[in-house]
Design an enzyme around this catalytic site. Sequence first.
Site, PDB file in Angstrom:
ATOM      1  N   GLU A 277       9.101 -28.065   1.359  1.00  0.00           N
ATOM      2  CA  GLU A 277       8.950 -29.138   0.368  1.00  0.00           C
ATOM      3  C   GLU A 277       8.868 -28.570  -1.049  1.00  0.00           C
ATOM      4  O   GLU A 277       9.378 -29.184  -1.996  1.00  0.00           O
ATOM      5  CB  GLU A 277       7.707 -29.973   0.697  1.00  0.00           C
ATOM      6  CG  GLU A 277       7.758 -31.365   0.102  1.00  0.00           C
ATOM      7  CD  GLU A 277       6.915 -32.351   0.903  1.00  0.00           C
ATOM      8  OE1 GLU A 277       7.365 -32.756   1.991  1.00  0.00           O
ATOM      9  OE2 GLU A 277       5.820 -32.708   0.455  1.00  0.00           O
ATOM     10  N   GLU A 280      12.382 -27.779  -2.024  1.00  0.00           N
ATOM     11  CA  GLU A 280      13.098 -29.031  -2.308  1.00  0.00           C
ATOM     12  C   GLU A 280      12.681 -29.594  -3.669  1.00  0.00           C
ATOM     13  O   GLU A 280      13.519 -30.037  -4.460  1.00  0.00           O
ATOM     14  CB  GLU A 280      12.774 -30.048  -1.196  1.00  0.00           C
ATOM     15  CG  GLU A 280      13.486 -31.375  -1.347  1.00  0.00           C
ATOM     16  CD  GLU A 280      13.059 -32.392  -0.277  1.00  0.00           C
ATOM     17  OE1 GLU A 280      12.036 -32.164   0.405  1.00  0.00           O
ATOM     18  OE2 GLU A 280      13.749 -33.420  -0.156  1.00  0.00           O
ATOM     19  N   CYS A 298       5.399 -36.931   4.982  1.00  0.00           N
ATOM     20  CA  CYS A 298       4.750 -36.505   6.233  1.00  0.00           C
ATOM     21  C   CYS A 298       3.972 -37.635   6.891  1.00  0.00           C
ATOM     22  O   CYS A 298       3.619 -37.530   8.063  1.00  0.00           O
ATOM     23  CB  CYS A 298       3.876 -35.274   6.018  1.00  0.00           C
ATOM     24  SG  CYS A 298       2.883 -35.339   4.551  1.00  0.00           S
ATOM     25  N   SER A 318      11.038 -37.018   0.553  1.00  0.00           N
ATOM     26  CA  SER A 318      11.358 -35.642   0.929  1.00  0.00           C
ATOM     27  C   SER A 318      12.135 -35.638   2.246  1.00  0.00           C
ATOM     28  O   SER A 318      11.854 -36.431   3.143  1.00  0.00           O
ATOM     29  CB  SER A 318      10.060 -34.858   1.092  1.00  0.00           C
ATOM     30  OG  SER A 318      10.315 -33.663   1.786  1.00  0.00           O
ATOM     31  N   LYS A 353       1.960 -41.941  14.236  1.00  0.00           N
ATOM     32  CA  LYS A 353       2.648 -40.747  14.748  1.00  0.00           C
ATOM     33  C   LYS A 353       3.294 -41.030  16.102  1.00  0.00           C
ATOM     34  O   LYS A 353       4.262 -40.392  16.478  1.00  0.00           O
ATOM     35  CB  LYS A 353       1.667 -39.576  14.871  1.00  0.00           C
ATOM     36  CG  LYS A 353       1.249 -38.978  13.537  1.00  0.00           C
ATOM     37  CD  LYS A 353       2.286 -38.016  12.990  1.00  0.00           C
ATOM     38  CE  LYS A 353       1.928 -37.542  11.591  1.00  0.00           C
ATOM     39  NZ  LYS A 353       3.050 -36.911  10.883  1.00  0.00           N
ATOM     40  N   GLU A 356       6.536 -42.234  15.092  1.00  0.00           N
ATOM     41  CA  GLU A 356       7.353 -41.153  14.528  1.00  0.00           C
ATOM     42  C   GLU A 356       7.966 -40.312  15.652  1.00  0.00           C
ATOM     43  O   GLU A 356       9.153 -39.972  15.622  1.00  0.00           O
ATOM     44  CB  GLU A 356       6.499 -40.256  13.620  1.00  0.00           C
ATOM     45  CG  GLU A 356       7.274 -39.091  13.012  1.00  0.00           C
ATOM     46  CD  GLU A 356       6.390 -38.180  12.151  1.00  0.00           C
ATOM     47  OE1 GLU A 356       6.269 -38.433  10.946  1.00  0.00           O
ATOM     48  OE2 GLU A 356       5.818 -37.211  12.687  1.00  0.00           O
ATOM     49  N   GLU A 361      15.741 -39.625  15.012  1.00  0.00           N
ATOM     50  CA  GLU A 361      15.943 -38.418  14.190  1.00  0.00           C
ATOM     51  C   GLU A 361      15.219 -37.201  14.758  1.00  0.00           C
ATOM     52  O   GLU A 361      15.564 -36.077  14.427  1.00  0.00           O
ATOM     53  CB  GLU A 361      15.411 -38.627  12.761  1.00  0.00           C
ATOM     54  CG  GLU A 361      16.099 -39.706  11.942  1.00  0.00           C
ATOM     55  CD  GLU A 361      15.403 -41.063  12.068  1.00  0.00           C
ATOM     56  OE1 GLU A 361      14.839 -41.350  13.140  1.00  0.00           O
ATOM     57  OE2 GLU A 361      15.461 -41.833  11.088  1.00  0.00           O
ATOM     58  N   CYS A 497      -5.526 -38.638   6.242  1.00  0.00           N
ATOM     59  CA  CYS A 497      -5.573 -38.577   7.709  1.00  0.00           C
ATOM     60  C   CYS A 497      -6.984 -38.496   8.269  1.00  0.00           C
ATOM     61  O   CYS A 497      -7.202 -38.886   9.417  1.00  0.00           O
ATOM     62  CB  CYS A 497      -4.804 -37.374   8.215  1.00  0.00           C
ATOM     63  SG  CYS A 497      -3.056 -37.526   7.956  1.00  0.00           S
TER      64      CYS A 497
HETATM   65 FE1  HC1 Z   1      -1.829 -35.773   9.090  1.00  0.00          FE
HETATM   66 FE2  HC1 Z   1       0.093 -34.190   8.717  1.00  0.00          FE
HETATM   67  S1  HC1 Z   1      -1.831 -34.189   7.501  1.00  0.00           S
HETATM   68  S2  HC1 Z   1       0.265 -36.479   8.483  1.00  0.00           S
HETATM   69  O1  HC1 Z   1      -2.330 -36.735   7.696  1.00  0.00           O
HETATM   70  O2  HC1 Z   1       1.215 -33.916   7.213  1.00  0.00           O
HETATM   71  O3  HC1 Z   1      -1.567 -37.567  11.376  1.00  0.00           O
HETATM   72  O4  HC1 Z   1      -4.314 -34.501  10.091  1.00  0.00           O
HETATM   73  O5  HC1 Z   1      -1.063 -33.984  11.335  1.00  0.00           O
HETATM   74  O6  HC1 Z   1       2.451 -34.196  10.608  1.00  0.00           O
HETATM   75  O7  HC1 Z   1      -0.460 -31.230   9.144  1.00  0.00           O
HETATM   76  C1  HC1 Z   1      -1.799 -36.934  10.506  1.00  0.00           C
HETATM   77  C2  HC1 Z   1      -3.456 -35.067   9.719  1.00  0.00           C
HETATM   78  C3  HC1 Z   1      -1.003 -34.433  10.269  1.00  0.00           C
HETATM   79  C4  HC1 Z   1       1.569 -34.112   9.887  1.00  0.00           C
HETATM   80  C5  HC1 Z   1      -0.167 -32.321   9.002  1.00  0.00           C
END
Ligand code: HC1
Length: 558
Positions: A277, A280, A298, A318, A353, A356, A361, A497
Site C-alpha cells: 500500500e 501504491e 482492508c 487501494s 470478513k 470478504e 476475487e 477492528c
Molecule cells: Fe482487522 Fe485487518 S486490521 S481489517 O480491522 O486490515 O477484521 O484485527 O484482521 O485483513 O491485519 C479485522 C483486525 C484484520 C485485515 C489486519
Amino acid sequence: KKYMTIDGIPVEINGEKNILEVIRKAGISLPTFCYYSELSIYGACRMCMVENKRGSLDAACSTPPKEGMEIWTNTERLRKYRKMILELLLADHCRDCTTCGNSGKCRLQELAMRFNIEDVRFPNGAKTPRRDESSLCITRDHNRCILCGDCVRMCNEIQQVGAIDFARRGAKMTISTVFDIPISESCCVGCGQCAAVCPTGAIMVKNDCDKVWKALDEKDTRVSVQIAPAVRVALGKELGIGDGENAMGRIVAALRRMGFNEVFDTSTGADLTVLEESAEFIARLGEGEHRMPLFTSCCPAWVSYAEKNEPEVVENLSTCHSPMQMFASVIKEHHRHSSRKHVHVAVMPCTAKKGEAAREEFRGAGGPNVDYVITTQELIQMIKESGLVFSELEPEAVDMPFGTMSGAGVIFGVTGGVAEAVLRRIISNKSPAALQSIAFRGVRGSEGIKEAAVKYGEREIKIAVVSGLGNAREIIRRIKDGERYDFVEVMACPGGCVCGAGQPFVLREGRESRAHGLYSADRMSSIKRSEENPLMLSLYSGVLKGRVHDLLHVRYSA
Ligand code: HC1
Ligand code: SF4
C-alpha cells in the site's frame, strides 16, 4: 455544584444528559433494552422508569437531571411495572433459550432472571418462526425480536446504511428490509453492528464453528489458521482474563490443542499490506492530484459500502488485498503442491470478513483462499466447547516460517493503525524519535474522524482516519465539497477492528483498554516497521516472485 436525590441519597449532577446516567453513576444498574449513550434516545422499552416525589413515573433515559430532583428507583410499584413489561415481552417471545445462540448473553433472559419471572400470566402469542439466513455475516429471527429498535438506530444513525427499519403497525410491527427482501439483497454491508447491539438473539453473527470442527476432524487435512490483530485483546471478559490484555500466546496454545496444524498471525499479512500500500500510495502521488486520495481497502464492510453507495470513490480504493487475504494467498500458494488437503481458517473480530472470504476475487484454483472465517465470539465458543481452561494455558508462539511480524502490523486492529503503519514505512527519518512523533500526529485516539498532516519531501501529506460508516460518508462529502486529502483510512466499526461486531460487545469505555493492549504489544515488539520484518524479503524472493500482482492485488469496480 448541583445535586439530585436518588433513593434518598444526594448525587452530584455533572453534565449527564439524563437521569439514567446519574443513576448508573451512583452505582445502580437500572435495566434498559433500548438505551445506548451513542444512539438517539428512543424511550420505547420503559424498563428504566423511576418514581418521582409526586408519585408519577418518568423514563430515566429521556428525563434531564435537575437540581433538587428527588427520585426512587426500586419501589413496589416499579418492581411490579418492570415485571409486567418483562412478562408482556416474554408472552410474545419464542422462549427457546436452551437452543438460542445468544443464550447466556441475552438481556431479556438476564432481566427475566434478575426480576425472578417464574411464570408468564399471558398466553404465548409468539409469531411463527421467520428466519433470514441469506447473509453470510448475520442471521435474523423475527421471533426473537422485542422491537427495541437498537439495530435500526445503529444501522441508520451510526453506520448510515439504512438497510433495516420498522415496518407495519401495532401487533404486526416488525423490523424489515425495504419490501421485506432478504437482507443479502438489501444495501446491508455485513458490518454486524446491528447484531452487536441487539439485546436478544433476533440478529446474531452467523456461526461457522461446525464447519471448522468438521475440517479439524478430517484425518488427512492440514488445517492452518491466522489470528487477526484485534482478536488478541478482546477475549478477556469471557475467558477469565482482563479485557484489553494481550492473550495472543494463549490463543495460539488453545488453537493447537484443538487440532490446528499451523497457527499464524494476520499481522504478518498486514506487513505485506503496508509494503504494497505504501508503494501504491507513492506511485499515485507521482501521478498527480486527480488520483488522490487513496482509500484503504482492508475493511470489507467499507469496501462493500463504497461499492453500493459511493461508486465514485471505488477507483480510489487501494488495490491491495486485505492482510487476511494477503496472508491467505501466501499460505495457500506455499502448500499448493502438497498432496495433503489444506483448509485455511481466519479468526477475525469482524462479521464482514465472512463475506470478504467468499468474494470471487479471492478464490484460487482450488476454491476460496480463506475457507472459513470465525469471529472472536465463535473462537470463545470453540474454546469453551473444548473444555480448555483458557486462563491456565501456557502461552505459545506462532509457527515458522511465517512467524514474524512487526508492531506496525499489530496496530492495524485499532483505528489509525493502518495510517500509522504506512507512515512508518514512507517517512525517511527512521529514528525512534520520528516513530514517536508519528504516533502523536493525530492518528491515535478513538474519535470517529481524525486528521493529520506529515511532511513527505517537499510535500505535505494530508491524512484522514475514519471509523464508523456514517463518518466515512461525512469525509466523502467533505472531499466532494473541495477538501483535499491524500490518504484516507476507513474502518466500518466505530473504534476500528477492536470494536468489530464479532468481538464480545463493549461500550465506548472498553475501546480504550483494547486499543491500549495493541499499542503495548507494539511497544513490546522488537520489529517496529513492516520493512524490517525479515520474512518480507524471503517472501518477495520466494513465493511472491513474479506473482505480486496476481497474489496481492485486486481491482474493485462499482
Ligand atoms: Fe482487522 Fe485487518 S486490521 S481489517 O480491522 O486490515 O477484521 O484485527 O484482521 O485483513 O491485519 C479485522 C483486525 C484484520 C485485515 C489486519
Ligand atoms: Fe445495517 Fe450493518 Fe446490520 Fe447490515 S450488518 S443491517 S449494514 S448495521
